[in-house]
Design an enzyme around this catalytic site. Sequence first.
Site, PDB file in Angstrom:
ATOM      1  N   CYS A 310       0.994 -10.834  13.254  1.00 40.39           N
ATOM      2  CA  CYS A 310       1.518 -11.234  11.950  1.00 40.39           C
ATOM      3  C   CYS A 310       0.476 -12.084  11.221  1.00 40.39           C
ATOM      4  O   CYS A 310      -0.663 -11.672  11.081  1.00 40.39           O
ATOM      5  CB  CYS A 310       2.856 -11.949  12.131  1.00 40.39           C
ATOM      6  SG  CYS A 310       3.746 -12.320  10.606  1.00 40.39           S
ATOM      7  N   LEU A 311       0.839 -13.290  10.750  1.00 36.98           N
ATOM      8  CA  LEU A 311      -0.118 -14.118  10.029  1.00 36.98           C
ATOM      9  C   LEU A 311      -1.282 -14.537  10.911  1.00 36.98           C
ATOM     10  O   LEU A 311      -2.383 -14.802  10.412  1.00 36.98           O
ATOM     11  CB  LEU A 311       0.579 -15.360   9.472  1.00 36.98           C
ATOM     12  CG  LEU A 311       1.472 -15.145   8.259  1.00 36.98           C
ATOM     13  CD1 LEU A 311       2.089 -16.453   7.818  1.00 36.98           C
ATOM     14  CD2 LEU A 311       0.662 -14.547   7.119  1.00 36.98           C
TER      15      LEU A 311
END
Length: 578
Positions: A310-311
Amino acid sequence: MSADPQQPNPLDVEARAVLADATASMSPQSALLAWLDWVSHLAASPGKQSELATLALTQAAQLAGYLRDRVMAGPGEAHDCIEPPALDRRFAAPEWRHWPFDLWHQAFLLNERWWDAATHGVPGVDRHHENVVAFVARQWLDMFSPGNQLATNPVALKRTFEEGGANLLRGLSILADNVQRALAKRPPPGAEDFVVGRDVGITPGKVVLRNRLIELIQYTPTTAKVHPEPILIVPAWIMKYYILDLSPHNSLVKYLVDQGHTVFCVSWKNPGLEERDLGMDDYLDLGARAALDAVNAIVPGRKVHATGYCLGGTLLAIAAAAMARDGDDRLASLSLFTAQTDFTEPGELGLFIDESQVSLLEAQMQQKGYLRAEQMAGAFEMLRSYDLLWSRRVNEYLLGERRPMNDLMAWNADATRMPAKMHSQYLRRLFLDDDLSEGRYPVDGRPVSLGSLALPVFCVGTETDHVAPWRSVYKLHYLSPAEITFVLTSGGHNAGIVSEPGRPNRRYRLRTRPAGGDYIAPDEWFDATPPREGSWWPAWTDWLRARSGEPVRPPRMGAPSKGYGILGDAPGIYVLET
């Protein structure tokens, strides 16, 4: 002296913070602008109005014909005038085939389709405004779905009749318990069975680095020999790392260790008021860069398989681009799980991100110093309102049933905060301005380009991802000339990644584009890539093995002489912060 025009007036900040508290952090101006854009253009589009009127008349005729056939044919024999979407489970129960519930749910589905047509395709409406109006219309329709009301839900009515209302009494008890837990900020029932360090996050390891933002965990080897190149995992900071180390049977970390890999994983601190001024540069320097330096010290002379979720994957892509720019070749490969590098089409999460919404959040965060965990959780709940909101409430309050807690649900309830400065920069630089894909994102005062990436990339998207849609994740193909092995797996943002071997109903598609290869559009890629049954984890470890050297003895735990001594046992202390 005049005020700085770049800095908002403190009075405005205070007023907007009060507004945010009153509107659950949702910008009323953003919703109003979207509605005005849509309704004014619809008013000026007689052709679209005519199409909608025709559609309404057609649907009325369809419903009347269904009613006639229903009366003539008898229960269950009339053909539906509208079929629900393929993944729509709201009216799947056989009770919905009985009168008058069949008519009600058919009328609801027709109404839902009409509003979908009404909110899309109006000439002149801004795309973001169109998506916002369509989303709000769906939310309002869901509120009045016959499945969400006791009087119009045949399953709930049948249960109430069979149990003499006992289900409703249980529902009231569950409601009272939920309210008490929310007010006391206690986790949902059953979460106590999944304690971090006791039930989940229990793969043995040691904390070998701790700074004001991260702990770095080095996991204990379980094989006599290991692949020489270690794996560094950087998870997202909007979640706690142990989603990758859940229960022993579905822990990706344990799976990697058992496959002969030396694994390191970042555990982010749950920030509070003291961390309000930490920005994206700090997450890069104190996070990805500090962790990589530690891994290099503990396993010297070896390149690293960098892995981001993800991030965390977005951050690793930024770090890798900066390293490529500066001639730093310490990485052997880059693996990105549901990580976006182009944010022009971020999916439904983008509904909550525009200038008005961001400025409202910034004012609120400036007052509090961070974004509360409940705010992000609430946004995700709205994106999947049926799965995370309505179906749960129907089961709990109408049927009197609580879904049993599992490890993934308990992890999902263990939310984190985000520092004000970092979250503002993240929303503006990545979402609003798309600086990374446009080659404007600055690292050490100079912009980086994903076009500099030359190392092999393993990129994973998930089919039903509402946070990082797979077509958005796929865009790395035209941003970088590197060799990219792209995997599309079944499941959503989290369940698609936690996809251990042996789990039923798992499938994935995999195809490798060679370095400098031709671009294939995502839908063409999908059609040309057949599905494979099972988990994608073995395919990834095969890919890593092909880019690793001959097995060697495991490295030591930590490197005290280089400043990376053993500070404690995994899972560390940061993951336990609430």
